[in-house]
Design an enzyme around this catalytic site. Structure first.
Site, mmCIF file in Angstrom:
data_model
loop_
_atom_site.group_PDB
_atom_site.id
_atom_site.type_symbol
_atom_site.label_atom_id
_atom_site.label_comp_id
_atom_site.label_asym_id
_atom_site.label_seq_id
_atom_site.Cartn_x
_atom_site.Cartn_y
_atom_site.Cartn_z
ATOM 1 N N ASP A 330 38.040 50.126 36.766
ATOM 2 C CA ASP A 330 37.004 50.192 35.739
ATOM 3 C C ASP A 330 37.555 49.876 34.356
ATOM 4 O O ASP A 330 38.695 50.223 34.029
ATOM 5 C CB ASP A 330 36.397 51.601 35.730
ATOM 6 C CG ASP A 330 35.266 51.757 34.749
ATOM 7 O OD1 ASP A 330 34.249 51.054 34.905
ATOM 8 O OD2 ASP A 330 35.397 52.566 33.809
ATOM 9 N N GLU A 383 37.085 45.035 36.711
ATOM 10 C CA GLU A 383 35.905 44.909 35.865
ATOM 11 C C GLU A 383 36.427 44.536 34.483
ATOM 12 O O GLU A 383 36.814 45.391 33.685
ATOM 13 C CB GLU A 383 35.114 46.221 35.802
ATOM 14 C CG GLU A 383 33.794 46.044 35.065
ATOM 15 C CD GLU A 383 33.432 47.197 34.147
ATOM 16 O OE1 GLU A 383 32.309 47.204 33.617
ATOM 17 O OE2 GLU A 383 34.276 48.085 33.935
#
Length: 654
Positions: A330, A383
């Site tokens: 993330d 990401e």
């Protein structure tokens, strides 16, 4: 014996000896000088086997915690009446900052914390950073636990290298465990979720699921992205064994499991990592480096090598202990840039005066080297929302070493195009073609994730223009374009049946909608897209090279139509023709150039009546004629349904 800080059974690994399934784990190994060396070097990737809590076969448990600036550390728990002086830990004489000791009365299942005495009278009770289980939030204690489990996913583990390969069909169903489906208003436990989810995902044809973080987190509304337990699946849904059962069950049904993992920041809860030993141990002391203004959280100090070892160990732990098939990392952009989310003057440049976080770059490279060294058959996915180069390229070539990267540019451009009224789309067709300018610079995942259906954005369906009929047609056209575009696929839960309201973590998806004709049509359409993705090599074998894609028509702004070819590796693999009509006007006798004579069979039509469409189409297919068009030697004359995607498969003989 049982352990509570190391895996009892390891996964099948390429390049490492295979651990025998069912063998009892050995006595927890003592911390050696070599462990300390690797810890300090920032390369120890299995600290969970050394630090934390480990049950002793002779009784009691061993504890070890890193707190180099503490004056005293003790273990308090249910067995000693939470007395801070009952089970004191002693600092190792090697200067590592590790405190360790044995609590003879400690037992499996009991709750504990570390009482840490820092400088200047600072006293705090901390959860174990290496705890493998925790109390159910809002309680914050760590729980002594074993990790015994009889894995039954040998078949999956033998074949997952091919299932996770870059040339494999990958269609990921992203979900939040607590709000996918509920019973009597309560989230399903890991075991109940395993059965319901495996049946559903298998029926829908997705190849993998991706879980929003199930690492332990105190605030449910953070969806797991404010992590305090980097080695513990959240106790909200069950025990570690329950989560093992979840992964095991999905594997036995042919479904891979990916986990969102958050090494970018952590929350400021008192029991967590922040200010752990009375100093800024895991985070930077200077708020210009250690405080995240966007998320009101702390940023890991990637320059502290012991912190790197902690994070590397967390990553390997989930792959080792829970047989997970990959990690989606993330907020990578927030790690790479020192000025991320900051105004001028609110950040400190690197030693060269730049904004690149050199320590984080080194950490991410070491992370991917460690993961692929130990588990070459898994995937790491970044990401990363900027144009940082070579995110999914090997570290020895100067890349970050990820297996794949989310294509955020494709997502933004595509959704901004789709929200336009069709009458205006002719002026914006370049937003769709632009993604192919850079499509092969990285190994991309096309993601319509949870981020696109929260914070007032509305659902994907609600963002489509027009009346309800046009909204559904637009959504089906979007999915058809997405599933045929180069790149692997990810869709957040609810999107597969056209959920109309924005997602909320309180409650469950609006499953009743799937019983309605239009919503059920989207669901059936998604099943077909996943089936075709798996069955047609042209749609998955060459996702990351130009050889798998060729534009036929990218500039017909007047009709707002695009057309392209997809090809597989082998010469005998059928070529596919994809044509998208992004206006509500059907186009008859629309001529499209094709590379070969023969029959072009229609295998996908988003306007089919079974999907809720009007039934425009090509009666099963068309024959090519030797009339050149679009630079191709042959052509086909097509009926293009309104707001549609159609896919035609070349067959040499009709």
């Amino acid at each position: 014996m049982r352990t509570c800080g190391m895996q009892a059974y390891g996964p099948t690994r390429q390049g490492r000896p295979m651990h025998e399934q069912g063998r009892r784990a050995a006595r927890p190994a003592a911390i050696t000088d070599h462990d300390v060396y690797l810890f300090r070097e920032g390369t120890h990737a299995r600290l969970h086997e050394k630090l934390g809590c480990h049950l002793d076969p002779g009784g009691g448990a061993r504890f070890a915690v890193w707190a180099p600036n503490a004056n005293a550390v003790s273990v308090t728990g249910e067995w000693n009446g939470w007395s801070p002086g009952a089970d004191r830990l002693a600092p190792r004489p090697d200067g590592s900052g590790i405190w360790e000791g044995h609590a003879p009365a400690a037992r499996h299942g009991q709750v504990y914390k570390y009482r840490v005495h820092g400088q200047g009278g600072y006293v705090v009770d901390k959860a174990d950073p290496f705890a493998v289980h925790a109390e159910v939030p809002p309680a914050t204690g760590s729980r002594i636990w074993s990790l015994d489990h009889e894995w039954q996913d040998e078949g999956w583990m033998r074949t997952r290298a091919a299932r996770n390969a870059l040339d494999a069909p990958v269609s990921i169903y992203e979900l939040h465990a607590g709000s996918w489906r509920r019973a009597d208003g309560q989230p399903l436990g890991y075991r109940e979720l395993a059965h319901a989810l495996a049946e559903y995902v298998q029926a829908m044809g997705f190849t993998h699921v991706e879980l929003l973080p199930v690492t332990e987190h105190p605030f449910y509304g953070s969806w797991g992205y404010q992590t305090t337990g980097y080695f513990a699946p959240t106790a909200r849904y069950g025990t570690p064994q329950d989560f093992m059962y979840f992964v095991d069950h999905l594997h036995r049904h042919g479904i891979g499991v990916l986990l969102d993992w958050v090494p970018s920041h952590f929350p400021s809860d008192e029991h967590g990592l922040q200010y752990f030993d009375g100093t800024h141990l895991y985070e930077h002391a200077d708020p210009r480096q250690g405080f995240h203004p966007d998320w009101n959280s702390s940023i890991f100090n990637y320059g502290r090598l012991e912190v790197r070892s902690f994070l590397l160990s967390s990553a390997l732990y989930w792959l080792d202990t829970y047989h997970l098939d990959g990690l989606r990392v993330d907020a990578v952009a927030s790690m790479l840039y020192l000025d991320y989310g900051r105004r001028p003057g609110e950040w400190i440049p690197n030693v060269h005066g730049g904004k690149e976080n050199l320590d984080a770059i080194d950490f991410l490279r070491e992370l991917n080297r460690a993961v692929y060294r130990e588990h070459p058959d898994v995937m790491t996915v970044a990401e990363e929302s900027t144009a940082w180069p070579m995110v999914s390229r090997p570290t020895h070539l100067g890349g970050l070493g990820f297996g794949m990267k989310w294509n955020m540019g494709w997502m933004h451009d595509t959704l901004s195009f789709m929200k336009e009224d069709p009458i205006h789309r002719m002026y914006h067709l370049g937003r769709l073609s632009f993604s192919l300018v850079y499509a092969f610079n990285e190994n991309f995942v096309l993601a319509l994730s949870h981020d696109e259906v929260v914070h007032g954005k509305g659902s994907l369906l609600s963002r489509m223009p027009g009346d309800p009929w046009r909204q559904f047609a637009n959504l089906r056209a979007l999915y058809g374009y997405m599933w045929t575009h180069p790149g692997k696929k990810l869709l957040f839960m609810g999107g597969e049946f056209g959920q109309r309201r924005e997602w909320t973590h309180e409650g469950e998806l609006d499953w009743h909608l799937a019983q309605l004709p239009d919503h059920g049509g989207v669901q059936r359409y998604m099943q077909q897209l996943n089936r075709v993705l798996r069955e047609e090599p042209a749609l998955h074998e060459v996702d990351f090279e130009p050889a798998g894609f060729e534009w036929i028509e990218a500039n017909d702004t007047e009709s707002t139509v695009i057309a392209f070819l997809r090809r597989g590796k082998a010469a005998q693999a059928a070529t596919l023709l994809v044509v998208c009509n992004f206006t509500p006007e059907p186009r008859t006798r629309y001529v499209v150039g094709v590379p070969a004579p023969g029959h072009w069979r229609e295998i996908v039509n988003s306007d089919a009546r079974e999907f809720g469409g009007a039934g425009w189409g090509n009666l099963g297919g068309v024959d090519a004629v030797p009339q050149p068009a679009h630079g191709q030697p042959q052509s086909v004359s097509l009926t293009l349904p309104p707001l549609s995607t159609i896919v035609l498969r070349h067959e040499a003989h009709g």
